[in-house]
Every structure is written in C-alpha cells, then in structure tokens.
Design a protein around this motif. Sequence first.
Motif, short mmCIF file in Angstrom:
data_model
loop_
_atom_site.label_atom_id
_atom_site.label_comp_id
_atom_site.label_asym_id
_atom_site.label_seq_id
_atom_site.Cartn_x
_atom_site.Cartn_y
_atom_site.Cartn_z
N GLY B 11 14.58 -22.15 -17.42
CA GLY B 11 15.49 -21.00 -17.22
C GLY B 11 16.81 -21.70 -16.49
N GLY B 13 19.18 -19.67 -15.14
CA GLY B 13 19.79 -18.68 -14.13
C GLY B 13 20.45 -19.53 -13.05
N GLU B 34 16.49 -23.41 -21.76
CA GLU B 34 17.15 -21.86 -21.32
C GLU B 34 16.54 -21.25 -22.72
N GLY B 41 21.45 -16.20 -16.58
CA GLY B 41 20.48 -15.31 -16.45
C GLY B 41 20.93 -14.06 -16.31
N ARG B 42 20.37 -13.25 -15.21
CA ARG B 42 21.10 -11.84 -14.93
C ARG B 42 22.33 -11.68 -14.60
N ILE B 262 12.24 -18.22 -13.66
CA ILE B 262 12.57 -17.03 -14.30
C ILE B 262 11.90 -15.99 -13.48
N SER B 389 14.87 -11.00 -19.39
CA SER B 389 15.01 -10.54 -18.17
C SER B 389 13.94 -9.54 -17.57
#
Lengths: 449, 449
Positions: B11, B13, B34, B41-42, B262, B389
């Motif tokens: 991940g 993020g 990723e 990410g978010r 994550i 997500s």
Amino acid sequence: MNNSTDVIIVGAGFAGLTAAKALLQAGKTVRILEARSRVGGRVHTEHFADFYLDMGGTWVGPSQDRVYAMLKEYQLVTFPTYDEGKSTLMMNGKRRNYKGLIPPLPIPALLSLDFAIKKINKLSKTVDLASPWNTPNAQHWDSMTLQTWMNQQMRFKTARKLFGIASEAIWAAHPNEVSMLHALFYTKSGRDFDTLMNVKNGAQEERILGGAQTLALKIADDLPENTILLNHRVDSIVQDEQGVEVIGKDFHYHASKVIVAIPPTLTHKIQFSPALPANRQQLVQRIPMGSVWKCYAVYEKPFWRAKELNGLAASDEGYVSVTFDNSPKDGSKGIMMGFVLANQAKAFSLLSEAQRKEVVLKQFTQFFGEEAQTPLFYVDKSWAEEEFSGGCYAGLMPTGAWTSLGKHLREPIKNIHWAGTETAEIWNGYIDGAIRSGERAADEILEKI
Amino acid sequence: MNNSTDVIIVGAGFAGLTAAKALLQAGKTVRILEARSRVGGRVHTEHFADFYLDMGGTWVGPSQDRVYAMLKEYQLVTFPTYDEGKSTLMMNGKRRNYKGLIPPLPIPALLSLDFAIKKINKLSKTVDLASPWNTPNAQHWDSMTLQTWMNQQMRFKTARKLFGIASEAIWAAHPNEVSMLHALFYTKSGRDFDTLMNVKNGAQEERILGGAQTLALKIADDLPENTILLNHRVDSIVQDEQGVEVIGKDFHYHASKVIVAIPPTLTHKIQFSPALPANRQQLVQRIPMGSVWKCYAVYEKPFWRAKELNGLAASDEGYVSVTFDNSPKDGSKGIMMGFVLANQAKAFSLLSEAQRKEVVLKQFTQFFGEEAQTPLFYVDKSWAEEEFSGGCYAGLMPTGAWTSLGKHLREPIKNIHWAGTETAEIWNGYIDGAIRSGERAADEILEKI
C-alpha cells in the motif's frame, strides 16, 4: 461432464447442498465448488474409535420443519438431548442445582428476568422477517445494542447476568455486539427466546443419530457423481453477457448462474468482476461472525446422571458459560460439551492446548464433581480458526446494519444469487435456516432459467 | 534490484509511503507494492484544465504536527479554508444564516447541544489512547452506540439533529454504527469534538496548495527509483523461517518483514499462510469503513461570497448534509463541495449520475441561491466503490470491538506489521494519523533488524 453447467454453487454446506438438490430435481445441471476437503460447512462430525463428536452444528428442534423433512427423506433418526435430573447454576460464586426451567435465584431477579424474556418475545412479534428494516421503530431498535436494552429492562444484576449467559449461548456473541433489531429478528426467526434457549421444546431438543454431518453426507451422496468438487477454493467470479466464470487456482468453470452459499464476511475473499456494488461491499463489512469454542471431555460413563444431574450447566465465571450432555444415545460413554463463547472465546484463543484442557476440566469439576477431572479424552475446536467459516455460529448484524443495508443481503446481483443461513428468514443462524436459504436461492433461479 | 529487500510495504497511501521513507533513511532496502495505478490511497487530487479537486482527504489543521512537518520538508504551501461571512443552516424546513459558531436555534436546544459537546470532550479525556480497552468504564462505553448516548444526553430533538449532523460529518457513519468508546477515543485522538467539527482552529482549517495528493507524490518522488511498483495487487503473504513471500498475479517478492498498510477490512482480501490467528481475523470482520460521497460543483466564481456567505452549510434533510467552499486559493473559480454521508450515501449510491447531479444542485440552490443551479461542471465520487479503499474516511469500531479485540489491531504477527490511519493513536482516521502509523510501524521493524 464439460466445463459448463446451468448453475455453479460455491460452498457445500447445508445451503449449497440443498440448493443443488432442488435445482437437480428441476432438471438443471449443477456443479458445487467446495474449498474444504469435506461437505457440511459449519456442521462437522468427527469420528473416533467408539464414539463421535459434533464439532459444529448439533441440535434440531420443533418448528425446524425443513431439516426434519430432510431427515425423514434420508431415514435418519433423531433422539432427545439428555435432560433428566437437575440443572447446575454457578452464579455469584455459588453452585446450585435445580429442577425445571426456573433457576434458584431471589424472586425479584427471577421476576425481572421473566419480564425481560416475555418482553423480548412480545417485541419480536412486531418484526418484519422478510425485511427487518420495515419493522415498526426499526431505526429505534437498530440504534441500540442488546446490552443497552438489557440494562434498561433489568435492574437486577443477577437477572442481567443470566439473560446475558442465555444471549451469549444463543448468538455466540456478547450482547454489546448485537443490534437490538437483530436480536428481535433472530428471536422471531427461531420462534421465541424460550425456544432458542431451551432443550425441551427448544432448539436444543434433539440430536441426530450418527452426528449432524450425516445429513449433509446423505444429501451429497444422493447427488449425481462428480457434482461436488472438493478442495476447490473459488478465487474469483467474473460476470459477462454469457453468464458467470468461476475461477480458482487450477480450475475455470462456466455457468448461467452462480449461488454463493458461504458466510457473508467470506465473500470478501472472492474477487468479483465487475466489482460488487458499493452497498453490497459495505454490507459484508458489517456482518462479523460469532465466536465460539466447543470443548469436549469424554468419560467412561455419564457419571453426572447417577447424581441426578442432567449435565446442563450455566456459569457467570470462567471460560465455559454453558454445558450440555452430548453422550451417545445409549449412554455407552459420558460426553460433556462446554461452550466457550464471545469474549471468553477470544481470551481462550490465547491459551495453549494444555491450558485450555486444564481450565475446562476445572470448571467441569466445579459443575459435576471430581470425576470430571480425569476424562478418557479431551478435544476442543475454535470455529474462528477455520479459514472457510471465519467464526460460528453465524454472521451477526451489529447496530445500524439492517436498517441501512439489509435490503442488499439477499438481492441477486445479475447472475449472482446469495444463500447461507444468514440470508434465511426462518431459523436464521441454524441448519434449518441454511436449508431454507438454499431452497429459496434455487427457486429464484428456477424462475429465471 | 533483486527480488529480496529488507522490508516490503503493501500500500502506497500515506502510511506506506511514510514507513518506506523512514526505513530508507535508516539504511534499509524497501519495496512498496501498490494495487492502484497511483499513490496516495484515500487521498487523490484530480486535475482539470484550470482547476483541481481533492476527491478524498483534503484538509489539515492544528496539532496535526506530523503532516505539517512533512509539508514543510517538501516546501508545500497551505492556505486557509474559506470561512468569511455567514454559515447556512437548513433545519426543520427553514433556512437560516448566521455568523460565528453558534447556530440560530432556540436557547434550550443550544444549551443542550453545548452541554453534550462539553460532556463528550470531558469524557474523552479519560480514554487511554494506546489501549482504549483499558479506559475506565471501557466496557460500559463500548456497550452503547453513540446514538444511544446522544438520546440519553439531549432531550431536544433539534440538538440531537445538529449533533448527529456533526457526528456524520466527523465519522462518515450514522451515530448508531459507532461505539461510544470509539467516539470517545476518536474525539481525544483528534484533540476534541470542536476541533474535529470546525474550520477555524479545527481539522478543516487549511488546504494544501496543488491538492492534498501533492504531498504523497512528493514523498514518492523522493524515494529511490523503482521503490514503488504500481498495479501490483498483493494476493497472498506467506511467512516462513526466512521471512515473508509477498505474491501477486505476476510477481513474487521476498523480504525479512512486511508492513501491511491498507484499511483493516481489506486485509481479508489477502490470503495469509499460515492463516492469521483467529482473533485477528475476527477483529477485521468488525472494522467496517465509513460511507461518503464527495460532490463537487464548479462555478465561474464563488458567487456565495458576494452574498456574505462562507459556503459552509449544514442540513437536516436531503442527501447533502454539509458543504464546504473548496474554491482555489485565488478565488479564480467557485468550487462548492457537498458531503453525502452515512445512510444518505448508501441511498445516493442507488441513483443514476443524472439524478445525483440534480438532487445535489437542488440542495446547493436551496443553500446559496439560484446561481448554484448552473455550474460549469459537476462531478462526484463514492469511496465505497473503490475496490482498494472499501469506503471512507476510515474503518470504524462498532460496539464491542475495542474491548474484545482491540489489542490485536497493531500487534505484529511474526514478521507482519500493521500500519494505516486506523492503527494511529493520534489523529486516527486522518492523513496525520496515517503518517504517524507509518512511522510507528517503521520504528517497530528498526528495533528488530
């Protein structure tokens, strides 16, 4: 058999097996893909030299009409769960034995408990089983936990404790994990709280001779050869205009429709293409599984019976909350089963096997006497450890889930249909509910193809 | 670069990027895998011809020291969220405009609201952020929903409504989905309820010039070439005596340690071998993601400013609950952002794009006037639709989760470490928390290798 069937079913638990049976009877071709090396899902009977143990789902009881019809069809025999003699209650540090359904507690606590049980039964009658979110005051009930409701209803701690033990035995969850709307739904789904709780006239009334998994094996044996493919873990499901592709490590099958008959939380582990709608994904994030260990001690004889004890115990301390006499029908062995539930199950998971055995036998000894200390054999099982169950008995709705997302629980997504006891209206969480869910999913498909 | 590094991070993020940065600074070799084709990410900024939109995480505010330190390090600029002029309140069918923090409501409702906010702040001070299950009365708070607490504290419906709107804006969840213990934890984690709720001196105080994702891109650019492998979805993680194998469709990497950075619920989608301990699996079944749509309308000018409106609105009806002025720093466009939250987000997901645009613009028009009806451009985004997500802003603890399983949230499992904003003690759920979690996970590993 070629690579294409009318329907693929993911999971050979009772829901999947029943769906297959119904579809085959209607002339459809079916393939079941099962990740485990056995059928039965959360129902598994382990066989030993001269006894067997139901490690998962065990009992059947009144109004579970679909499971009884299946038992009859396959000429299986049931027998009453032993409950002659006195029950045992460990409460506030004391052991008490008593006959019948009314525990030896102070009258005010008993009245409070009785009032709460009557009230949950009455409230549960208002639930719309087909769409719990349409129940009167659904939002109100879905905004509080069962624990909050218990705290409001019962002023006596002893009453709350006993109601709590019953609730944990019913849901394999702490009352603070369960939405009050779900508790009401589940209570009505299984007739009433008394039925859920009791042996006689209740959900624990009878056992299946040969073990509960025998029924799954009979249904499976009755299906055409090669219908069930064991050790076939499904990794992805791809939908296109031609139907569905169901794919695993070394296989790739096609069908017009698929029935996913596994616990909702496990559908996370399958990759769907196209991705499932957002609401479906959010729903399955909100259906955790209960937590339970089943702990068995096997003795030469059911020694407690000679003491006029029925082997039923409830305890407000220790890991084991409730016990049942799961001896063979003929009493040729003494088999004591203890449930370790909810938060106790989570703590129990951190012990070694030797520690687990020690603490369970210590409690059995408290309940039934010194003889309990030295069984021939001890074994326990945690369903949360099972990769293809994720917990037991069933998926539970926390607060807010039914009202915000419940309508997506059974709703097919193009050619994907959903089964499993969590999708049942009647006897949700039980073998009977699983069977009903399989039949309902088969019906949905038969209306279309 | 060969197939083995000291650490693999799942991940990219803010948690994953920060962990990588810290480990590389300490001389370790790192690879980030990723699943998406981008980092952040978010947090995702979409760029258009002459403006950009933060489709995910957006704001930074006081006491978010780690994100400010990162912004400083990469010489990024922040600017105040616009809040000059009057706020807008749609309540009980009426629109009212008001200056300052106190909405124009009957005094009893205001007092009730003020009392509840002061009380949640006071109660939150008792929380043990490092181990919320050790908070005094943890079991009590974890057995009730935030909604139950609100109902107990506020007798005035208007007060409950406004507290509810604030709560939904803070958690992207209905107050009936959130454990009161989690609400207290989160309130303290983000300083207090006022900070979480407010623009000035609050979590929405400032924006990042160029968009919030710019910071993720800067951190990523600063890492050695080929550290981050995009479009690398991890399917399984195998632990053995030599460390970990991290495996996807077309790749297979080895490392001594892995950091899984994550959302907890998405760890379900990775196959672990050996299987994760039961308690860890049960925990991640109990951390659903919030539900939110961000809806943007772009106008020639921020026309509401000319009316002395700050663009902040709150509404007790319709899909959009709250709005923010997200115009560029120089006001060269007027950009209005509406949040559709919790149950409204779930219902909104069932509308077509044309319907969504229509209902949002209708509400913007109610709030700010006729000019809102005809934007240059409309776009919206549902984070629950995002496969990687599963929802936004963050994973939430329902009742019972912290007390029964919370201690497994950060606990490493042999060579697997956990990061992500859900594991943060400070600013849990925010970019700042994600950064802190990445640094904490890196520290854990640096103590070992």
